[in-house]
Design an enzyme around this catalytic site. Sequence first.
Site, PDB file in Angstrom:
ATOM      1  N   LYS A  79      48.438 -33.875 -39.041  1.00  0.00           N
ATOM      2  CA  LYS A  79      49.367 -32.733 -39.028  1.00  0.00           C
ATOM      3  C   LYS A  79      50.381 -32.916 -40.145  1.00  0.00           C
ATOM      4  CE  LYS A  79      51.124 -29.096 -36.881  1.00  0.00           C
ATOM      5  NZ  LYS A  79      51.082 -28.397 -38.177  1.00  0.00           N
ATOM      6  N   LYS A 115      49.760 -34.722 -45.397  1.00  0.00           N
ATOM      7  CA  LYS A 115      50.572 -33.909 -46.303  1.00  0.00           C
ATOM      8  C   LYS A 115      49.706 -33.523 -47.489  1.00  0.00           C
ATOM      9  CE  LYS A 115      55.008 -32.703 -46.359  1.00  0.00           C
ATOM     10  NZ  LYS A 115      55.844 -32.412 -45.192  1.00  0.00           N
ATOM     11  N   THR A 203      63.826 -26.297 -34.976  1.00  0.00           N
ATOM     12  CA  THR A 203      64.446 -27.482 -35.582  1.00  0.00           C
ATOM     13  C   THR A 203      65.949 -27.516 -35.285  1.00  0.00           C
ATOM     14  OG1 THR A 203      62.817 -27.296 -37.349  1.00  0.00           O
ATOM     15  CG2 THR A 203      64.620 -28.837 -37.704  1.00  0.00           C
ATOM     16  N   ASN A 234      68.151 -22.214 -42.163  1.00  0.00           N
ATOM     17  CA  ASN A 234      67.503 -22.136 -40.858  1.00  0.00           C
ATOM     18  C   ASN A 234      67.918 -23.252 -39.901  1.00  0.00           C
ATOM     19  OD1 ASN A 234      65.802 -20.562 -39.344  1.00  0.00           O
ATOM     20  ND2 ASN A 234      64.085 -21.968 -39.627  1.00  0.00           N
ATOM     21  N   SER A 363      55.788 -26.581 -33.604  1.00  0.00           N
ATOM     22  CA  SER A 363      54.449 -26.368 -34.180  1.00  0.00           C
ATOM     23  C   SER A 363      53.363 -26.743 -33.171  1.00  0.00           C
ATOM     24  CB  SER A 363      54.259 -27.222 -35.430  1.00  0.00           C
ATOM     25  OG  SER A 363      55.075 -26.759 -36.447  1.00  0.00           O
TER      26      SER A 363
END
Lengths: 430, 67
Positions: A79, A115, A203, A234, A363
């Site tokens: 991930k 990644k 987050t 954000n 996620s």
Amino acid sequence: MTTRVLKQKKVHKQGMLDNVMRQFDHAAEIIDLNPNIRKILEVTNNELVVHFPVRMDNGEVEVFTGYRVQHNNSLGPYKGGLRYHPTVDIDAARALAMWMTWKTSLAGLPYGGAKGGIQLDPTKYSNSELERITRRFTYALGDNIGPELDIPAPDVNTNAQTMAWILDTYMSTKSPAERSTNMHVVTGKPVGAGGSEGRDRATGYGVSLTIKFWAENKKIALKDKKFIVQGFGNVGYWAAHFLEKQGAVMTAVQDAYGSIVNESGISVEQLFEYSQANKGSILGFKDSSAIDITNFFGLDCDIIIPAALGNQVTAEIAPQIKAALIAEGANGPTDVEAEEILLEKGIDIIPDILCNSGGVIGSYFEWLQNRNGEIWQLDEVMQKLEKKLRESFSKVSELSEERNVDMRTAAFIIAIERLEETYIQRGIFP
Amino acid sequence: MKKYLRSICSTCSYVQNCSLTTNKSSIYECNEYVHHLDADYIPSVMNLIKTTKVDFEKVEKRELILN
């Protein structure tokens, strides 16, 4: 398990990879990590480099280089994000993939770390070119990604739209009967295309939750506690939004445009509305005054939330800090020397790997919903996030006390021990 | 922006006047980064919906022809 350690050539690692390896080595030494497992975790499982052609708007063909580094999948599918930037290379991808392994492990998720991205300057391409580049890259990655193998997510210069393109391309390569079973090949999708409610605030909400748990542990009421935030994007905005709901008072904010302060408090919602109407800038907000950038973290407050970028709290700044807590909303905001000074001063640090893990947990919830054919309401997502983060926070906090180590070291120990346990129980094939 | 070759700041809109940091040489992540796609991207699906909405009244008055 018997071990034989081969002497390896000392490879010089730079920057990000060096930092990640240093944190890993520190924790590995404390727990006396099995040398064989250490050897496995020090390297990546797979490194994929793809070169693929894309037709540009002017009819010319350009060949791009894309990367996907898969560090470890002993806990579940890989991930991690995909970024589009000139700095994307195999070393950067390795470091960030490794970082994802620790993060997902600490969060107790059934994921490994990965990644990747494409080495390009996105400002040089039109949106239709970026769409073709994304789709061709997805095709080039082929079955090296997949909902149960490797699940990409947005990163620098990629967003929900990019994820929707990847999803659409990936699904198109499957037979009609299989298509809808592949919705969870990416996370961070638009809500209309299989994204999850609450992913936008996950987050920042997570940051506010870890502060709440810290306050509960210390038997401190958050009401009227002063906090300052670096970054009002954000993460910073949502963290401030939820902290204000708990009665804390935001007294200073710093964003890319500058810094503002008001000792009596700045309304988070009013500032957000003002910045939205002011091209994102917080400068000029009523009842606040601008301050010098070098003094920001030295302001008189109880909680500091660095929610923008790395290496912000340095050894020069650390002695000036008056807060009781630093909650790392960003990745790597406190450097090693500064951390030593802060811990010496008795200032607590909620480490990034724990503090901003609400994003990857969000996620995971999106992936679960797609996988199970469910759609959760916002309150359900938030409730589950709180439960998951409370569990992580408690583990870190308890281990920190039990072994008399700081919270960052405790977090790394938990992450690495979880991986070690998996390898010990499963053994090494054949 | 050649001096920020190892940094994501090299493609950020704020790079010239960013007040967050004076050391922009090795930034690999930033929550204030302006994503290129977010700045000016209008999804093509939205355009299609808009076009359909504009033409809808005319379509209603048209005869349906089946081949």
